[in-house]
Design a protein around this motif. Structure first.
Motif, PDB file in Angstrom:
ATOM      1  N   PRO A  53     -18.486  18.582  37.759  1.00  0.00           N
ATOM      2  CA  PRO A  53     -18.857  17.213  37.404  1.00  0.00           C
ATOM      3  C   PRO A  53     -19.978  17.198  36.376  1.00  0.00           C
ATOM      4  N   PHE A  54     -19.905  16.242  35.465  1.00  0.00           N
ATOM      5  CA  PHE A  54     -20.961  16.084  34.454  1.00  0.00           C
ATOM      6  C   PHE A  54     -20.952  14.650  33.961  1.00  0.00           C
ATOM      7  N   PHE A  55     -22.013  14.274  33.265  1.00  0.00           N
ATOM      8  CA  PHE A  55     -22.026  12.975  32.602  1.00  0.00           C
ATOM      9  C   PHE A  55     -22.734  13.102  31.267  1.00  0.00           C
ATOM     10  N   LEU A  56     -22.644  12.051  30.487  1.00  0.00           N
ATOM     11  CA  LEU A  56     -23.205  12.082  29.143  1.00  0.00           C
ATOM     12  C   LEU A  56     -24.411  11.161  29.036  1.00  0.00           C
ATOM     13  N   VAL A  57     -25.435  11.649  28.339  1.00  0.00           N
ATOM     14  CA  VAL A  57     -26.599  10.820  28.021  1.00  0.00           C
ATOM     15  C   VAL A  57     -26.836  10.922  26.511  1.00  0.00           C
ATOM     16  N   LEU A  58     -27.639  10.005  25.985  1.00  0.00           N
ATOM     17  CA  LEU A  58     -28.040  10.126  24.589  1.00  0.00           C
ATOM     18  C   LEU A  58     -29.066  11.242  24.474  1.00  0.00           C
ATOM     19  N   GLU A  59     -28.841  12.128  23.533  1.00  0.00           N
ATOM     20  CA  GLU A  59     -29.740  13.282  23.387  1.00  0.00           C
ATOM     21  C   GLU A  59     -31.155  12.835  23.067  1.00  0.00           C
ATOM     22  N   GLU A  60     -31.289  11.700  22.372  1.00  0.00           N
ATOM     23  CA  GLU A  60     -32.619  11.300  21.899  1.00  0.00           C
ATOM     24  C   GLU A  60     -33.544  10.821  23.004  1.00  0.00           C
ATOM     25  N   ASP A  61     -32.996  10.159  24.034  1.00  0.00           N
ATOM     26  CA  ASP A  61     -33.893   9.631  25.068  1.00  0.00           C
ATOM     27  C   ASP A  61     -33.326   9.652  26.479  1.00  0.00           C
ATOM     28  N   GLY A  62     -32.174  10.296  26.663  1.00  0.00           N
ATOM     29  CA  GLY A  62     -31.641  10.448  28.007  1.00  0.00           C
ATOM     30  C   GLY A  62     -30.949   9.228  28.585  1.00  0.00           C
ATOM     31  N   THR A  63     -30.666   8.229  27.737  1.00  0.00           N
ATOM     32  CA  THR A  63     -29.951   7.035  28.219  1.00  0.00           C
ATOM     33  C   THR A  63     -28.551   7.411  28.703  1.00  0.00           C
ATOM     34  N   THR A  64     -28.223   7.071  29.926  1.00  0.00           N
ATOM     35  CA  THR A  64     -26.900   7.361  30.471  1.00  0.00           C
ATOM     36  C   THR A  64     -25.837   6.492  29.809  1.00  0.00           C
ATOM     37  N   VAL A  65     -24.749   7.111  29.383  1.00  0.00           N
ATOM     38  CA  VAL A  65     -23.640   6.388  28.759  1.00  0.00           C
ATOM     39  C   VAL A  65     -22.472   6.389  29.736  1.00  0.00           C
ATOM     40  N   GLU A  66     -22.261   5.253  30.361  1.00  0.00           N
ATOM     41  CA  GLU A  66     -21.265   5.189  31.437  1.00  0.00           C
ATOM     42  C   GLU A  66     -20.067   4.310  31.122  1.00  0.00           C
ATOM     43  N   VAL A  82     -24.769  16.724  27.469  1.00  0.00           N
ATOM     44  CA  VAL A  82     -24.013  16.876  28.706  1.00  0.00           C
ATOM     45  C   VAL A  82     -24.960  17.273  29.827  1.00  0.00           C
ATOM     46  N   LEU A  83     -24.964  16.515  30.897  1.00  0.00           N
ATOM     47  CA  LEU A  83     -25.787  16.894  32.054  1.00  0.00           C
ATOM     48  C   LEU A  83     -24.880  17.188  33.240  1.00  0.00           C
ATOM     49  N   GLN A  84     -25.036  18.390  33.761  1.00  0.00           N
ATOM     50  CA  GLN A  84     -24.290  18.773  34.963  1.00  0.00           C
ATOM     51  C   GLN A  84     -25.208  18.597  36.161  1.00  0.00           C
ATOM     52  N   LYS A  85     -24.654  18.808  37.310  1.00  0.00           N
ATOM     53  CA  LYS A  85     -25.411  18.666  38.562  1.00  0.00           C
ATOM     54  C   LYS A  85     -26.717  19.456  38.493  1.00  0.00           C
ATOM     55  N   GLY A  86     -27.826  18.824  38.799  1.00  0.00           N
ATOM     56  CA  GLY A  86     -29.119  19.503  38.816  1.00  0.00           C
ATOM     57  C   GLY A  86     -29.813  19.541  37.468  1.00  0.00           C
ATOM     58  N   GLN A  87     -29.106  19.129  36.418  1.00  0.00           N
ATOM     59  CA  GLN A  87     -29.733  19.148  35.098  1.00  0.00           C
ATOM     60  C   GLN A  87     -30.359  17.794  34.792  1.00  0.00           C
ATOM     61  N   LYS A  88     -31.484  17.816  34.084  1.00  0.00           N
ATOM     62  CA  LYS A  88     -32.205  16.597  33.746  1.00  0.00           C
ATOM     63  C   LYS A  88     -32.471  16.560  32.260  1.00  0.00           C
ATOM     64  N   TRP A  89     -32.417  15.365  31.692  1.00  0.00           N
ATOM     65  CA  TRP A  89     -32.786  15.239  30.286  1.00  0.00           C
ATOM     66  C   TRP A  89     -34.273  15.517  30.126  1.00  0.00           C
ATOM     67  N   GLN A  90     -34.617  16.254  29.073  1.00  0.00           N
ATOM     68  CA  GLN A  90     -36.018  16.484  28.744  1.00  0.00           C
ATOM     69  C   GLN A  90     -36.220  16.246  27.257  1.00  0.00           C
ATOM     70  N   PRO A  91     -37.370  15.719  26.871  1.00  0.00           N
ATOM     71  CA  PRO A  91     -37.616  15.527  25.438  1.00  0.00           C
ATOM     72  C   PRO A  91     -37.636  16.876  24.733  1.00  0.00           C
ATOM     73  N   PRO A  92     -37.208  16.919  23.480  1.00  0.00           N
ATOM     74  CA  PRO A  92     -37.099  18.187  22.746  1.00  0.00           C
ATOM     75  C   PRO A  92     -38.405  18.968  22.726  1.00  0.00           C
ATOM     76  N   SER A  93     -39.531  18.275  22.578  1.00  0.00           N
ATOM     77  CA  SER A  93     -40.815  18.974  22.444  1.00  0.00           C
ATOM     78  C   SER A  93     -41.167  19.759  23.707  1.00  0.00           C
ATOM     79  N   GLU A  94     -41.044  19.083  24.862  1.00  0.00           N
ATOM     80  CA  GLU A  94     -41.363  19.755  26.130  1.00  0.00           C
ATOM     81  C   GLU A  94     -40.457  20.955  26.356  1.00  0.00           C
ATOM     82  N   GLN A  95     -39.170  20.761  25.984  1.00  0.00           N
ATOM     83  CA  GLN A  95     -38.204  21.812  26.211  1.00  0.00           C
ATOM     84  C   GLN A  95     -38.537  23.042  25.385  1.00  0.00           C
ATOM     85  N   ARG A  96     -38.892  22.791  24.128  1.00  0.00           N
ATOM     86  CA  ARG A  96     -39.176  23.911  23.246  1.00  0.00           C
ATOM     87  C   ARG A  96     -40.359  24.733  23.775  1.00  0.00           C
TER      88      ARG A  96
END
Lengths: 101, 101
Positions: A53-66, A82-96
């Motif tokens: 299972p997965f869902f889609l969010v906007l890469e820029e701010d994590g808005t769920t597209v349903e 693409v976010l799968q189970k257990g995955q969370k959107w993070q801003p690019p800066s924090e991720q890097r």
């Protein structure tokens, strides 16, 4: 872009280009889709998600597209994540910064 | 984008895309709406607020959005925040720091 609106099949709009990223931003692929349903199918193939299972969010701010409505209102070339189970959107800066010691 | 203004139905403007966030910014969803009333209805469904009272503010600075006039004057893709009883708008920076030990 100008489009002819004379086609009788309003149900299948012209495929638009989109970009799809994995949650860790390590993979980003281009794909065309007619609808959100179509995109979800293609993403499953392209990122080899099998039946996970997965869902889609906007890469820029994590808005769920349903919904197809919201999907249709987005511009072509929108970048999805693409976010799968257990995955969370993070801003690019924090991720890097997580990859830097 | 140019739009024809000759349509007789002034009551239902074209649905615009908006984004709606919870007060803690943990959930952000995309939604289309024709009016503030329409958005309030959809937000109730999407965030499963049942019959709990809530109102909308601008996510960026907590400005309360109460009137259709003001709503119509906002750009598409505006980010709203849902505030329920007892919830207060907080700037993103302060909020994020709460998640860091």
């Amino acid at each position: 872009t100008q489009q002819l609106l004379s086609e009788p099949t309003q149900e299948t709009p012209r495929a638009q280009p989109y970009r799809v990223s994995t949650a860790d931003r390590s993979v980003r692929k281009g794909v065309t889709a007619h609808s959100l349903e179509d995109l979800l199918h293609k993403v499953r193939d392209i990122l080899m998600l099998a039946d996970k299972p997965f869902f889609l969010v906007l890469e820029e701010d994590g808005t769920t597209v349903e919904t197809e409505d919201y999907f249709r209102a987005l511009a072509g070339d929108t970048v999805f994540m693409v976010l799968q189970k257990g995955q969370k959107w993070q801003p690019p800066s924090e991720q890097r910064s997580r990859y830097q010691p």
